[in-house]
Design an enzyme around this catalytic site. Structure first.
Site, short mmCIF file in Angstrom:
data_model
loop_
_atom_site.label_atom_id
_atom_site.label_comp_id
_atom_site.label_asym_id
_atom_site.label_seq_id
_atom_site.Cartn_x
_atom_site.Cartn_y
_atom_site.Cartn_z
CB SER A 156 -17.44 52.91 19.83
OG SER A 156 -16.85 53.65 20.70
CG ASP A 357 -10.30 49.48 21.09
OD1 ASP A 357 -9.86 50.77 21.12
OD2 ASP A 357 -11.57 49.36 21.30
CG HIS A 417 -12.55 52.18 18.99
ND1 HIS A 417 -12.78 51.31 20.02
CD2 HIS A 417 -13.63 52.96 18.87
CE1 HIS A 417 -14.23 51.87 20.58
NE2 HIS A 417 -14.25 52.75 19.63
#
Length: 439
Positions: A156, A357, A417
């Protein structure tokens, strides 16, 4: 620094808590003051493999997202460390294939802390320079790791920071100010080009039957507003509009989970509070999920006591909103140019992304990759990808990948994610491939 054998027997008050581990290795941790009033916490697990010594395995540094998410907490106990959040052995821990260094980064994250408000980082340049101080201290203190292949893995927003850190590290090694064997960086579901993510939310959700035509129009409209703000250099405004775009997505999808489109955020729905600014709202949406009550109790209870070095006035996660708030003006800035510079410098770069994601969807990742000026891009794009079996289900495809020269891309199937959480065996296999292990 503190060296502890594991498993570790920890006394908490009048009760005894057993912290087991499947790996009979060692661990160490400590603080580095990276600037006046800025103190960064790190925690290293030595690799413990039945078939190799730790000196024969790579060193991996894991960087969490947020900004403000704790690697020593979430990355460690929820993703790749030797124990899970219930302190039970994790079969897919990365410690079986590498020594793993968790760093609470930027300062103020997790057990890292600042003495003053103005000691927070406000951009990735400061984040990178802070990390260089920590890494220089680390390699000077643990000289046995200087020659061991060193990789930076990220997730991320951690990928955005990892790009800047990797570039500064490459320069420092060339100048001789840090001695380490930097072998590559891996950018997982990374916030490299925020605009490309936002601009593809609508098409991705529409093609997966999560938006109707009016919903697509609304999401497209607010995404264009984000684009206009970024284009005019109004990055704090772009961050505010990014928050609005997420609200529009939630409204039109009945609260799709930004971290896995096959689920809904019904249990963790975050709505704006009266008088709350957009930064606090986004912090609760995206960083609080990394600080669940059970993890917070673990880190501020048994783990804190085990570590024995946490200052009395420091609470795990206590300054995380300050981290997020101070980075807000930098949040929507792209760092594609940093990735280009890494590739030009010959650094091995890997991009990996989860199929499910949304917040950093694969469509957006592919868009910014195609903006690279890297000379090998045209050949890379002509290549066919190679399927990889899911290690937990032989004969079932778990991922696809492509590699050309010093650039690789992994498409991880059935993952959102947080890939190591969703597809642990596949994530471990990817780690082994990237670090060129055969088992």
């Amino acid at each position: 620094m503190n060296f502890q054998p594991i498993p570790h027997l920890l006394w908490v008050g009048v009760s005894c808590v057993w912290l087991p581990s499947p790996l009979q290795g060692t661990e160490t941790w400590g603080y580095v003051t990276v600037r006046d009033g800025a103190h960064m916490f790190w925690w290293l697990y030595y690799a413990d493999s039945p078939s190799a010594e730790y000196r024969d395995l790579p060193l991996v540094m894991w960087l969490q997202g947020g900004p403000g998410g704790s690697g020593t907490g979430f990355g460690n106990f929820a993703e790749i460390g030797p124990l899970d959040g219930d302190l039970k052995p994790r079969d897919t821990t990365w410690v079986q294939s590498a020594s793993v260094l968790f760093v609470d980064n930027p300062v103020g994250t997790g057990f890292s802390y600042t003495d003053e408000e103005d000691a927070y980082a406000t951009n990735v340049s400061t984040v990178a320079l802070d990390m260089l101080v920590l890494l220089k201290n680390f390699f000077n203190s643990l000289e046995e790791f200087e020659s061991i292949p060193f990789y930076i893995f990220s997730e991320s927003y951690g990928g955005k920071m990892a790009s800047a850190i990797s570039l500064e590290l490459t320069k420092a090694i060339a100048q001789g100010s840090i001695k380490c064997n930097f072998a590559g960086v891996a950018l997982g579901d990374s916030w490299i080009s925020p605009l490309d993510s936002v601009m593809t939310w609508g098409p991705y959700l529409y093609t997966t039957s999560l938006l109707d035509d009016p919903g697509l129009a609304e999401v497209t409209d607010v995404a264009q507003q984000v684009k206009d703000a970024v284009g005019s250099g109004h990055f704090l405004k772009a961050t505010e509009l990014w928050s609005l775009a997420e609200s529009v997505v939630e409204k039109n999808t009945n609260n799709v989970n930004f971290y896995n489109i096959l689920t809904q955020d019904t249990d963790e729905k975050v709505t704006a509070r009266s008088g709350e600014d957009f930064i606090s709202l986004q912090f609760r949406r995206h960083v609080n999920r990394l600080h669940k009550q059970s993890l917070s109790e673990l880190m501020n209870g048994p783990i804190r006591k085990k570590l024995g070095v946490i200052p009395q006035n420091v609470t795990w996660g206590g300054q995380s909103e300050g981290v997020f708030r101070n980075m807000a003006g930098d949040f929507m800035r792209p760092v594609i140019d940093l990735v280009d510079q890494l590739l030009s410098a010959g650094v091995n770069v890997t991009v990996y992304n989860g199929q499910l994601d949304l917040i950093v969807d694969t469509m957006g990742q592919e868009l910014w990759v195609n903006m690279l000026k890297w000379e090998g891009l045209s050949y890379f794009n002509k290549m066919r990808w190679t399927p990889l079996d899911d290690p937990s289900s032989p004969g079932v495809t778990g991922a696809f990948y492509k590699n050309y020269k010093n650039f690789s891309f992994y498409w991880i199937l059935k993952a959102g994610h947080m890939i190591p959480s969703d597809q642990g065996p596949m994530a471990l296999r990817m780690l082994q491939m990237i670090t060129q292990q055969t088992s």
